[in-house]
Design a protein around this motif. Structure first.
Motif, mmCIF file in Angstrom:
data_model
loop_
_atom_site.group_PDB
_atom_site.id
_atom_site.type_symbol
_atom_site.label_atom_id
_atom_site.label_comp_id
_atom_site.label_asym_id
_atom_site.label_seq_id
_atom_site.Cartn_x
_atom_site.Cartn_y
_atom_site.Cartn_z
ATOM 1 N N ASP A 1 -10.021 1.500 32.086
ATOM 2 C CA ASP A 1 -9.680 2.562 33.763
ATOM 3 C C ASP A 1 -9.191 2.702 34.514
ATOM 4 O O ASP A 1 -7.667 1.360 33.931
ATOM 5 C CB ASP A 1 -11.020 1.832 34.993
ATOM 6 C CG ASP A 1 -12.395 2.167 34.529
ATOM 7 O OD1 ASP A 1 -12.965 3.163 33.341
ATOM 8 O OD2 ASP A 1 -13.496 1.193 34.718
ATOM 9 N N THR A 2 -8.069 3.327 34.424
ATOM 10 C CA THR A 2 -7.181 3.922 35.445
ATOM 11 C C THR A 2 -7.174 4.547 36.806
ATOM 12 O O THR A 2 -8.703 4.880 37.279
ATOM 13 C CB THR A 2 -6.311 4.368 34.983
ATOM 14 O OG1 THR A 2 -4.896 4.560 35.152
ATOM 15 C CG2 THR A 2 -6.747 5.828 34.026
ATOM 16 N N SER A 3 -6.345 4.388 37.816
ATOM 17 C CA SER A 3 -7.164 4.807 38.930
ATOM 18 C C SER A 3 -5.887 5.892 39.247
ATOM 19 O O SER A 3 -4.413 5.410 39.353
ATOM 20 C CB SER A 3 -7.323 4.074 39.772
ATOM 21 O OG SER A 3 -6.384 3.129 39.979
ATOM 22 N N GLY B 1 -2.853 2.818 38.598
ATOM 23 C CA GLY B 1 -4.125 1.427 38.603
ATOM 24 C C GLY B 1 -4.450 1.126 37.245
ATOM 25 O O GLY B 1 -5.152 2.079 36.989
ATOM 26 N N LEU B 2 -4.348 0.188 36.712
ATOM 27 C CA LEU B 2 -4.395 0.381 35.040
ATOM 28 C C LEU B 2 -5.543 -0.953 35.131
ATOM 29 O O LEU B 2 -4.889 -2.737 35.433
ATOM 30 C CB LEU B 2 -3.515 0.034 34.541
ATOM 31 C CG LEU B 2 -3.650 0.365 32.678
ATOM 32 C CD1 LEU B 2 -4.451 1.077 32.609
ATOM 33 C CD2 LEU B 2 -2.139 0.102 32.431
ATOM 34 N N PRO C 1 -1.556 -5.480 33.679
ATOM 35 C CA PRO C 1 -2.510 -4.908 34.462
ATOM 36 C C PRO C 1 -2.318 -4.822 36.106
ATOM 37 O O PRO C 1 -1.439 -5.583 36.370
ATOM 38 C CB PRO C 1 -4.063 -5.541 34.930
ATOM 39 C CG PRO C 1 -3.692 -6.419 33.271
ATOM 40 C CD PRO C 1 -2.601 -6.231 33.358
ATOM 41 N N GLY C 2 -2.530 -4.041 36.779
ATOM 42 C CA GLY C 2 -2.454 -4.067 38.315
ATOM 43 C C GLY C 2 -2.087 -2.539 38.982
ATOM 44 O O GLY C 2 -2.994 -1.469 38.547
ATOM 45 N N ILE D 1 -8.512 5.894 25.303
ATOM 46 C CA ILE D 1 -9.042 6.363 26.420
ATOM 47 C C ILE D 1 -9.167 5.880 27.581
ATOM 48 O O ILE D 1 -9.958 5.455 27.956
ATOM 49 C CB ILE D 1 -10.555 6.924 25.966
ATOM 50 C CG1 ILE D 1 -9.977 8.012 24.894
ATOM 51 C CG2 ILE D 1 -10.476 8.700 26.552
ATOM 52 C CD1 ILE D 1 -11.318 8.314 24.257
ATOM 53 N N LEU D 2 -8.050 6.475 29.093
ATOM 54 C CA LEU D 2 -7.856 6.130 29.933
ATOM 55 C C LEU D 2 -9.063 7.003 30.721
ATOM 56 O O LEU D 2 -8.413 8.345 31.236
ATOM 57 C CB LEU D 2 -6.098 6.096 30.533
ATOM 58 C CG LEU D 2 -5.662 4.913 29.869
ATOM 59 C CD1 LEU D 2 -4.274 5.211 30.112
ATOM 60 C CD2 LEU D 2 -6.031 3.600 30.124
ATOM 61 N N ASN D 3 -10.782 6.614 31.665
ATOM 62 C CA ASN D 3 -10.665 7.241 32.011
ATOM 63 C C ASN D 3 -10.256 7.325 33.481
ATOM 64 O O ASN D 3 -10.187 5.670 34.405
ATOM 65 C CB ASN D 3 -12.451 6.203 32.107
ATOM 66 C CG ASN D 3 -12.529 6.773 31.151
ATOM 67 O OD1 ASN D 3 -13.089 7.379 29.868
ATOM 68 N ND2 ASN D 3 -13.004 4.957 30.994
ATOM 69 N N ILE D 4 -9.941 8.046 34.233
ATOM 70 C CA ILE D 4 -9.167 8.327 35.716
ATOM 71 C C ILE D 4 -10.788 8.232 36.027
ATOM 72 O O ILE D 4 -11.725 8.545 36.289
ATOM 73 C CB ILE D 4 -8.468 9.091 35.790
ATOM 74 C CG1 ILE D 4 -7.253 9.509 34.979
ATOM 75 C CG2 ILE D 4 -7.560 9.561 36.990
ATOM 76 C CD1 ILE D 4 -6.693 10.782 34.886
ATOM 77 N N LYS D 5 -10.354 7.265 37.522
ATOM 78 C CA LYS D 5 -11.906 7.288 38.154
ATOM 79 C C LYS D 5 -10.494 6.911 39.971
ATOM 80 O O LYS D 5 -9.742 6.810 39.770
ATOM 81 C CB LYS D 5 -12.388 5.474 38.622
ATOM 82 C CG LYS D 5 -12.603 5.347 37.216
ATOM 83 C CD LYS D 5 -13.854 4.209 37.298
ATOM 84 C CE LYS D 5 -14.375 4.309 35.465
ATOM 85 N NZ LYS D 5 -15.339 4.163 35.561
#
Length: 150
Positions: free
Chosen positions: A33-35, A50-51, A109-110, A146-150
């Protein structure tokens, strides 16, 4: 970053009798997840990435923005170690990320990335000012994440 278009990785080993053998390594895909959040802080628009993943040796983001309302000031990196950070800016698109070509260092991360913008007009909120083209990553074994954007 995305090795999905590359040929499969192959390894070569030598047997005890001196013969070489080779095998193909299949790439494994995982996700994390990434934001991407925006905020209006002290007259600046701050975009925070965010990661949550650990073990990533590379990540790349491509983000567009409304250049009629924003001017890019800076890309700030807080990756936590010796990974190589990069950014390019062309028109209203910012491409940025980090990579360790040896696979030894990982991205912290963070909130490893922040984009700082100056508004060109008076803003009351940050809604609709940025958009994402892609976000991708790779782990130390060259596996796509794969980075899921949340």
């Amino acid at each position: 970053m995305d090795f999905s278009h590359s040929s499969p990785l192959s390894t070569t080993s030598t047997t005890s009798k001196g013969f070489s053998t080779s095998s193909t390594v299949t790439q494994v895909t995982s996700s994390a997840d990434t934001s991407i959040s925006t905020a209006l802080v002290n007259g600046k628009v701050i975009v925070t990435i965010g990661l949550n993943a650990t073990g990533l040796v590379g990540a790349e983001y491509k983000i567009g923005y409304d250049d009629s309302k924003l001017k890019l000031d800076d890309v700030i990196f807080d990756t936590g170690n010796t990974v190589t950070n990069f950014s390019t800016h062309k028109e209203n698109i910012v491409t940025f990320g980090s990579m360790d070509k040896t696979g030894a260092a990982t991205i912290k991360p963070g909130s490893p990335y922040k984009l700082i913008f100056t508004p060109k007009t008076t803003l009351t909120n940050t809604s609709g000012l940025i958009f994402t083209y892609f976000a991708e990553a790779v782990d130390a074994k060259a596996n796509k994440v794969i980075l899921n954007i949340k």
